[in-house]
Design an enzyme around this catalytic site. Structure first.
Site, PDB file in Angstrom:
ATOM      1  N   TYR A 217      -1.370  -0.530  10.788  1.00 43.62           N
ATOM      2  CA  TYR A 217      -1.690  -0.913   9.262  1.00 43.62           C
ATOM      3  C   TYR A 217      -0.674  -0.454   8.343  1.00 43.62           C
ATOM      4  O   TYR A 217      -0.158  -1.394   7.593  1.00 43.62           O
ATOM      5  CB  TYR A 217      -3.020  -0.422   8.783  1.00 43.62           C
ATOM      6  CG  TYR A 217      -3.280  -0.713   7.520  1.00 43.62           C
ATOM      7  CD1 TYR A 217      -3.714  -1.954   6.992  1.00 43.62           C
ATOM      8  CD2 TYR A 217      -3.139   0.302   6.466  1.00 43.62           C
ATOM      9  CE1 TYR A 217      -3.905  -2.355   5.652  1.00 43.62           C
ATOM     10  CE2 TYR A 217      -3.408   0.194   5.053  1.00 43.62           C
ATOM     11  CZ  TYR A 217      -3.808  -1.170   4.642  1.00 43.62           C
ATOM     12  OH  TYR A 217      -4.001  -1.458   3.297  1.00 43.62           O
TER      13      TYR A 217
ATOM     14  N   SER B 219       0.688  -1.190  -0.086  1.00 48.32           N
ATOM     15  CA  SER B 219      -0.037   0.013  -0.058  1.00 48.32           C
ATOM     16  C   SER B 219       0.810   1.199   0.121  1.00 48.32           C
ATOM     17  O   SER B 219       1.863   1.213   0.585  1.00 48.32           O
ATOM     18  CB  SER B 219      -0.929   0.003   1.182  1.00 48.32           C
ATOM     19  OG  SER B 219      -1.652   1.273   1.514  1.00 48.32           O
TER      20      SER B 219
END
Length: 261
Positions: free
Chosen positions: A154, A141
């Site tokens: 995360y 990501s």
């Protein structure tokens, strides 16, 4: 039909990015092994892809945060010499910050986003190396490059996926293993609802199909790092070059002069 291409194992394949990868790879002629928790969705996707493309599709309903179930998928990878492409897509997002951390949520994120990616890659590699080639696609990501975006652990899990992919390339690239890290930005999938966030409140949300098509183009080009939302590839090249330029300066027996008393 029996594909001449390697079988692809795709995790998180029942919806979103994983389901699109399954669709695109089937249309390229890859037989598939699909891994996700939802058996009904896996079965429906498998039936559609068999009917539309003629490839063989196996489903493995699995919760990759469960050590025993993860071990079963590892065993499947080790026992299947035909699996030459692994797509580590399964992942979860967390809305919690470090200051308001729920240790159980953090632990689950790490087991899914880090542990399963590392263990499945390790399980796939021996067969690929024995055959002299193979590929691993790891879905990371952009937040792995942006600690300023406050998503707690995360972002750190996605930084791990990027760093692991780069390290694997450095070690294994010359041995016929192509490892690609894909860095999406916000993508329209069920991950938002599962993490308690409203995707309609976000701007610049990419559709899963567009994301995967761009990522596969980067894969075909042999890219190690693919960032579909980044308009100027030179920005990543400059970032990576700056990192590489520091490497010789990391090997010093004494602290740098700037730290002298």
């Amino acid at each position: 039909m029996s594909s001449q291409l390697p079988t692809a194992l795709v995790t998180g394949a029942s919806t979103g990015i994983g389901a699109v990868y399954a669709d695109r790879l089937a249309r390229r002629g890859h037989d598939l092994v699909l891994v996700a928790r939802d058996r009904a969705k896996l079965d429906a996707l498998a039936a559609r892809l068999r009917a539309e493309t003629g490839v063989a599709v196996e489903v493995l309903p699995t919760d990759l945060t469960d050590p025993a179930q993860l071990a079963a998928v590892e065993a499947r990878l080790r026992s299947a010499p035909s699996i030459g492409l692994l797509v580590n897509n399964a992942g979860a997002a967390g809305a919690g910050t470090f200051a308001a951390a729920d240790p159980e949520v953090f632990d689950r994120l790490i087991r899914l986003n880090v542990t399963s990616v590392a263990r499945l890659s390790a399980a796939a590699l021996p067969g690929m190396l024995e055959r002299g080639g193979g590929a691993i696609i790891n879905i990371a990501s952009v937040v792995g490059l942006a600690p300023e975006i406050q998503l707690g652990v995360y972002g750190a899990t996605k930084a791990f996926v990027l760093a692991m992919s780069q390290a694997m390339t450095a070690e294994l690239g010359e041995r016929g293993i192509h490892v690609q890290a894909v860095l999406p930005s916000a993508t329209r999938t069920e991950i938002w609802e599962r993490s308690g966030r409203d995707v309609t409140a976000l701007s610049g949300v990419m559709e899963a199909g567009a994301l995967v098509d761009a990522a596969l183009l980067g894969f075909d080009r042999g890219e190690t790092v693919t960032i579909p939302p980044l308009p100027d590839a030179a920005q990543w090249d400059a970032f990576d070059a700056a990192r590489r330029a520091m490497l010789p300066n990391f090997v010093n027996a004494q602290p740098a002069a700037r730290y002298a008393a």
